[in-house]
Design a protein around this motif. Structure first.
Motif, PDB file in Angstrom:
ATOM      1  N   LEU A  89       0.905  -1.238  -0.073  1.00  0.00           N
ATOM      2  CA  LEU A  89      -0.044  -0.022  -0.067  1.00  0.00           C
ATOM      3  C   LEU A  89       0.885   1.195   0.017  1.00  0.00           C
ATOM      4  O   LEU A  89       1.862   1.247   0.774  1.00  0.00           O
ATOM      5  N   ARG A  90       0.545   2.070  -0.930  1.00  0.00           N
ATOM      6  CA  ARG A  90       1.352   3.639  -0.991  1.00  0.00           C
ATOM      7  C   ARG A  90       0.285   4.693  -0.904  1.00  0.00           C
ATOM      8  O   ARG A  90      -0.493   4.574  -1.852  1.00  0.00           O
ATOM      9  N   ILE A  91       0.590   5.444  -0.175  1.00  0.00           N
ATOM     10  CA  ILE A  91      -0.181   6.629  -0.052  1.00  0.00           C
ATOM     11  C   ILE A  91       0.356   7.867  -0.388  1.00  0.00           C
ATOM     12  O   ILE A  91       1.466   8.206   0.279  1.00  0.00           O
TER      13      ILE A  91
ATOM     14  N   SER B 256      -0.743  14.037  -4.047  1.00  0.00           N
ATOM     15  CA  SER B 256      -1.735  13.955  -4.989  1.00  0.00           C
ATOM     16  C   SER B 256      -3.119  13.373  -4.686  1.00  0.00           C
ATOM     17  O   SER B 256      -4.017  12.973  -5.454  1.00  0.00           O
ATOM     18  N   PHE B 257      -3.333  13.129  -3.376  1.00  0.00           N
ATOM     19  CA  PHE B 257      -4.344  12.402  -2.839  1.00  0.00           C
ATOM     20  C   PHE B 257      -4.683  11.181  -3.530  1.00  0.00           C
ATOM     21  O   PHE B 257      -5.802  10.830  -4.007  1.00  0.00           O
ATOM     22  N   ALA B 258      -3.525  10.508  -3.822  1.00  0.00           N
ATOM     23  CA  ALA B 258      -3.807   8.993  -4.472  1.00  0.00           C
ATOM     24  C   ALA B 258      -3.430   7.948  -3.435  1.00  0.00           C
ATOM     25  O   ALA B 258      -2.283   8.102  -2.711  1.00  0.00           O
ATOM     26  N   VAL B 259      -4.008   6.759  -3.556  1.00  0.00           N
ATOM     27  CA  VAL B 259      -3.612   5.445  -2.909  1.00  0.00           C
ATOM     28  C   VAL B 259      -3.278   4.292  -3.943  1.00  0.00           C
ATOM     29  O   VAL B 259      -4.169   4.087  -5.189  1.00  0.00           O
ATOM     30  N   TYR B 260      -2.060   3.838  -3.629  1.00  0.00           N
ATOM     31  CA  TYR B 260      -2.136   2.437  -4.700  1.00  0.00           C
ATOM     32  C   TYR B 260      -1.969   1.317  -3.864  1.00  0.00           C
ATOM     33  O   TYR B 260      -1.197   1.351  -2.859  1.00  0.00           O
TER      34      TYR B 260
ATOM     35  N   ILE C   7      -6.162   3.274  -6.369  1.00  0.00           N
ATOM     36  CA  ILE C   7      -7.545   3.305  -5.721  1.00  0.00           C
ATOM     37  C   ILE C   7      -7.924   4.809  -5.160  1.00  0.00           C
ATOM     38  O   ILE C   7      -7.313   5.590  -4.924  1.00  0.00           O
ATOM     39  N   THR C   8      -9.221   5.253  -5.928  1.00  0.00           N
ATOM     40  CA  THR C   8      -9.781   6.671  -5.590  1.00  0.00           C
ATOM     41  C   THR C   8     -10.541   6.683  -4.530  1.00  0.00           C
ATOM     42  O   THR C   8     -11.329   5.807  -4.413  1.00  0.00           O
ATOM     43  N   LEU C   9     -10.245   7.498  -3.451  1.00  0.00           N
ATOM     44  CA  LEU C   9     -10.907   7.764  -2.400  1.00  0.00           C
ATOM     45  C   LEU C   9     -11.494   9.087  -2.162  1.00  0.00           C
ATOM     46  O   LEU C   9     -10.564   9.961  -2.678  1.00  0.00           O
TER      47      LEU C   9
ATOM     48  N   PHE D 111      -9.875   9.828   2.215  1.00  0.00           N
ATOM     49  CA  PHE D 111      -8.197   9.635   2.078  1.00  0.00           C
ATOM     50  C   PHE D 111      -7.394  10.377   3.346  1.00  0.00           C
ATOM     51  O   PHE D 111      -6.301  10.002   3.810  1.00  0.00           O
ATOM     52  N   GLN D 112      -8.129  11.676   3.847  1.00  0.00           N
ATOM     53  CA  GLN D 112      -7.446  12.255   4.859  1.00  0.00           C
ATOM     54  C   GLN D 112      -7.548  11.164   6.241  1.00  0.00           C
ATOM     55  O   GLN D 112      -6.804  11.442   7.097  1.00  0.00           O
TER      56      GLN D 112
END
Length: 229
Positions: free
Chosen positions: A142-144, A148-152, A158-160, A165-166
């Protein structure tokens, strides 16, 4: 950096007196305000102007606020838009339904302009802080990416929505530290925003549905922690 002078706000309410009052007070503070009289019109206007904040009544003709919120959250352009409900309905089930649909906040009528402006200023400040963050958090696959407010998760992006996201990035920033629901509410939503503790549970559940169960652990009777083992 976001300020009132470049914040676009969409006001959605079928009561013209409320719309006029909000438009007057928000415009005077420097916000760029547009309006819509029901949920269906709100979606059309939002697609045209891309607001930063949507202030939306719950009970409206044609399409109610909760249904409109749900549809907006399914669109990529509005996953990070602040959606705040304005309603005379103070029952807890209405609040839970609002957050289930993707709302960020819940304000009960009659609306106090000064309190509303203070709350919007808090959102502006928090957005500015997030814009200044330059940090990538990694835990297993998991990478946050906080820039860019992106999660991988592995190679999958993965779009939150912004609040989910916060919440995830706040927990992940201090792995294995246990936070109570009240601490999460104060740090993610802010102590000047009134939401119920169950809101945290709703958002945790939604995050888990998207990233998996293994990273966010429930500490029974206490709260939650991020596990990066």
């Amino acid at each position: 950096m976001q300020t009132a002078t470049n914040y676009k706000i969409l006001v959605v309410d079928d009561d013209p007196d409320i719309v006029e009052m909000l438009q007057y007070n928000l415009t005077r503070e420097g916000y760029d305000v547009t309006e819509a009289e029901n949920g269906k019109k709100a979606i059309t206007v939002a697609q045209a102007v891309k607001p930063d904040v949507i202030l939306m009544d719950v009970m409206m003709p044609v399409l109610d606020g909760i249904s409109a919120c749900r549809q907006l959250r399914e669109m990529e352009d509005f996953r990070n838009t602040h959606i705040i409900f304005l309603t005379a309905r103070a029952e807890e089930f209405s609040e839970v339904a609002a957050f289930e649909a993707g709302a960020d906040d819940f304000i009960t009528k009659p609306i106090k302009p000064r309190a509303l402006l203070s709350r919007l200023a808090a959102y502006t400040r928090r957005d500015s802080l997030h814009e200044e963050e330059n940090q990538i958090i990694e835990a297993g696959d998991l990478r946050i990416d906080r820039t860019s407010f992106a999660v991988y998760k592995g190679d999958e992006k993965i779009t939150l929505p912004k609040k989910e996201f916060q919440l995830l990035s706040f927990l992940a920033a201090t792995p294995n530290k246990v936070y109570t629901r009240e601490e999460l509410l104060n740090n993610v939503w802010g102590n000047d925003v009134y939401v119920i503790a169950r809101t945290v549970d709703v958002h945790i559940r939604k995050v888990r549905e998207k990233i998996g169960e293994e990273n966010i652990k429930t500490i029974k009777g206490v709260g939650y922690k991020f596990n990066n083992d």
